[in-house]
Design an enzyme around this catalytic site. Structure first.
Site, short mmCIF file in Angstrom:
data_model
loop_
_atom_site.label_atom_id
_atom_site.label_comp_id
_atom_site.label_asym_id
_atom_site.label_seq_id
_atom_site.Cartn_x
_atom_site.Cartn_y
_atom_site.Cartn_z
N LYS A 12 12.63 6.73 5.56
CA LYS A 12 11.58 7.71 5.24
C LYS A 12 11.54 8.81 6.31
O LYS A 12 11.32 9.98 6.00
CB LYS A 12 10.21 7.03 5.19
CG LYS A 12 9.97 6.16 3.96
CD LYS A 12 9.60 6.97 2.73
CE LYS A 12 8.85 6.13 1.70
NZ LYS A 12 8.86 6.75 0.36
N ASP A 26 1.71 -14.58 11.54
CA ASP A 26 1.57 -14.51 13.00
C ASP A 26 0.11 -14.37 13.44
O ASP A 26 -0.21 -13.59 14.35
CB ASP A 26 2.42 -13.37 13.56
CG ASP A 26 3.93 -13.68 13.50
OD1 ASP A 26 4.28 -14.88 13.35
OD2 ASP A 26 4.73 -12.74 13.61
N TYR A 44 13.09 0.78 6.35
CA TYR A 44 12.27 1.61 5.47
C TYR A 44 11.71 2.81 6.23
O TYR A 44 11.86 3.97 5.79
CB TYR A 44 11.15 0.73 4.91
CG TYR A 44 10.01 1.41 4.21
CD1 TYR A 44 10.16 1.96 2.93
CD2 TYR A 44 8.74 1.46 4.79
CE1 TYR A 44 9.09 2.54 2.27
CE2 TYR A 44 7.66 2.03 4.14
CZ TYR A 44 7.84 2.57 2.87
OH TYR A 44 6.77 3.14 2.22
P1 NAD Z 1 5.08 1.39 -6.37
O1 NAD Z 1 6.22 0.49 -6.07
O2 NAD Z 1 3.91 0.82 -7.08
O3 NAD Z 1 5.58 2.66 -7.20
C1 NAD Z 1 6.86 3.22 -7.05
C2 NAD Z 1 7.42 3.39 -8.46
O4 NAD Z 1 8.69 4.04 -8.39
C3 NAD Z 1 7.65 2.04 -9.16
O5 NAD Z 1 6.93 2.00 -10.38
C4 NAD Z 1 9.16 1.99 -9.39
O6 NAD Z 1 9.51 1.37 -10.62
C5 NAD Z 1 9.51 3.47 -9.39
N1 NAD Z 1 10.91 3.71 -9.04
C6 NAD Z 1 11.51 3.51 -7.85
N2 NAD Z 1 12.80 3.87 -7.91
C7 NAD Z 1 13.04 4.30 -9.18
C8 NAD Z 1 14.17 4.77 -9.84
N3 NAD Z 1 15.35 4.89 -9.23
N4 NAD Z 1 14.06 5.10 -11.14
C9 NAD Z 1 12.87 4.96 -11.80
N5 NAD Z 1 11.74 4.53 -11.20
C10 NAD Z 1 11.83 4.19 -9.89
O7 NAD Z 1 4.63 2.05 -4.99
P2 NAD Z 1 3.31 2.88 -4.63
O8 NAD Z 1 2.41 2.01 -3.83
O9 NAD Z 1 2.79 3.55 -5.83
O10 NAD Z 1 3.92 3.94 -3.59
C11 NAD Z 1 4.41 5.20 -4.02
C12 NAD Z 1 4.99 5.95 -2.83
O11 NAD Z 1 4.06 6.01 -1.76
C13 NAD Z 1 6.27 5.33 -2.26
O12 NAD Z 1 7.16 6.37 -1.92
C14 NAD Z 1 5.81 4.62 -1.00
O13 NAD Z 1 6.83 4.56 -0.04
C15 NAD Z 1 4.63 5.50 -0.57
N6 NAD Z 1 3.65 4.70 0.19
C16 NAD Z 1 2.65 4.02 -0.45
C17 NAD Z 1 1.73 3.29 0.29
C18 NAD Z 1 0.58 2.59 -0.35
O14 NAD Z 1 -0.38 2.24 0.36
N7 NAD Z 1 0.59 2.33 -1.65
C19 NAD Z 1 1.83 3.23 1.70
C20 NAD Z 1 2.88 3.91 2.31
C21 NAD Z 1 3.78 4.64 1.55
#
Ligand code: NAD
Ligand code: UDP
Length: 351
Positions: free
Chosen positions: A164, A227, A160
């Protein structure tokens, strides 16, 4: 009026983005996600249009993006339990598919706000050198100066972070060579209502730690510490992260072509500390002191996540850039965030 394209609008951060931005009558949002289950109240808002299904199979995607001022891309598989078990899907989602949006933004001349992750920093210099805690330069993470230190290939956890990181490098190259306007966001463990799913209640599988511990509390079961629960994280209220996004949109001249850490260094704790704080929040919320004595049980990473799991030892953001350019500073303490988050979970899912 501003028109925003929001990819992944139905997830945790997306749902809070909609809550905040749709309060502004001058904002129009086009949103995409597989499902609207977390954003049902917004579906009738005339300033919001929801497109369901796979983002990358939408025939009118390019036409719709071309009519927006900014594209905010949240869509990703971002659940650690899948990094080592479904690495092909993780790499596909976080780089191979996601780069198509970056390409489109470059082609259309649109500003891309791309969500990356704090995990691109990997494990700290303190971890790799065995130096301990004495020198902040070996564990603090700054956008411009800190190296990105991922583990070996067989530790598939890093699929991952690596995808990214490649996406970040790709976006940056599009900026340099094709003039793409970009902002890269590195979230440091946002917390709040509607994060992930609660296994057996509104989803299946293994969610991130907040939902794992919330499930345990609701079921009055032991809280599993992977852990020993010694890994450290800082936690930020998701609403404060969304406030930072608003400041970026208000100040494009300062926010464009920057990478931002979004986190709260004051909210650092070990995962064991998080489990203890969540037990306390549940006890305070319900007036039931028995939550305080729910056991914390040790489980190995191999038992919990399977082969190929590795952990980030610590994630301590430097946030001086967001303060300087956006005048953004997080204020909510961890107990307050946990209280609100558990209040929501207990209200929706009962005790
Ligand atoms: P989440 O999983 O709740 O939301 C991501 C959304 O994208 C989901 O609802 C999923 O259905 C949608 N999705 C993914 N691929 C899709 C596709 N091909 N077509 C349609 N929908 C699609 O995650 P989040 O916590 O809201 O995180 C959002 C972003 O922030 C991500 O890119 C994640 O890597 C990044 N991020 C979040 C955190 C955190 O603390 N929440 C930490 C690090 C990185
Ligand atoms: N973790 C844990 N018990 C759980 C779930 C997660 O001890 O029930 C640990 C996990 O090993 C990691 C930390 O909690 O050290 C944070 O995990 P999360 O899934 O939130 O994602 P990460 O912060 O690693 O991206």
């Amino acid at each position: 009026m501003s028109r925003i394209a929001l990819l992944g609008c139905g997830g945790f951060i997306g749902s809070h983005f909609l809550d905040a931005f749709l309060l502004d009558p001058d904002v129009r949002i086009e949103g995409w996600d597989w499902t609207p289950a977390k954003i049902l109240p917004h579906l009738t808002n005339p300033n919001f249009r929801f497109h369901s299904g796979d983002i990358y199979s939408q025939p009118d995607l390019e036409a719709l993006l071309s009519r927006c001022d900014v594209v905010v891309s949240l869509a990703a598989i971002c659940n650690p339990s899948q990094y080592n078990t479904k690495a092909l899907d993780v790499i596909d989602s976080n780089f191979i598919q996601a780069r198509k949006i970056a390409d489109l933004c470059a082609k259309l001349g649109k500003w891309l706000i791309q969500f990356s992750t704090s995990e691109v920093y990997g494990q700290t210099l303190a971890h790799w050198t065995g130096a301990g805690d004495s020198n902040p330069a070996l564990y603090e993470m700054g956008e411009e100066e800190t190296p990105l230190l991922l583990g070996p290939i067989a530790s598939q956890r890093w699929s991952y972070a690596c995808a990214k990181q490649l996406l970040e490098r790709y976006v940056y190259a599009l900026h340099k060579e094709k003039g793409l306007y970009f902002t890269l966001i590195r979230p440091f463990n946002f917390l709040g209502p509607r994060m992930d799913f609660l296994p057996g209640r509104d989803g299946d599988g293994l969610p991130r730690v907040l939902a794992c511990f919330t499930s345990s509390l609701l079921d009055r079961k032991p809280l599993p510490l992977v852990d020993g629960g010694g890994a450290r994280r800082t936690f930020l209220a998701v609403e404060e992260a969304v406030a930072a996004l608003r400041l970026m949109l208000e100040r494009p001249g300062l926010a464009r072509n920057q990478i931002f850490n979004l986190g709260n260094p004051a909210n650092e704790t070990t995962i064991r500390g998080l489990a203890e704080s969540m037990r306390k929040a549940a006890a305070d919320l319900t007036g039931d002191a028995t939550y305080l004595s729910l056991p914390l049980v040790d489980v190995t990473a191999e038992e919990f996540y399977g082969e190929g799991y590795a952990d980030s030892d610590r994630r301590m953001p430097r946030i001086d850039k967001a303060l300087r350019l956006l005048d953004w500073e997080p204020r909510q303490g961890l107990p307050e965030i946990l209280h609100r988050t558990l209040e929501y979970a207990f209200r929706i899912h009962g005790r």
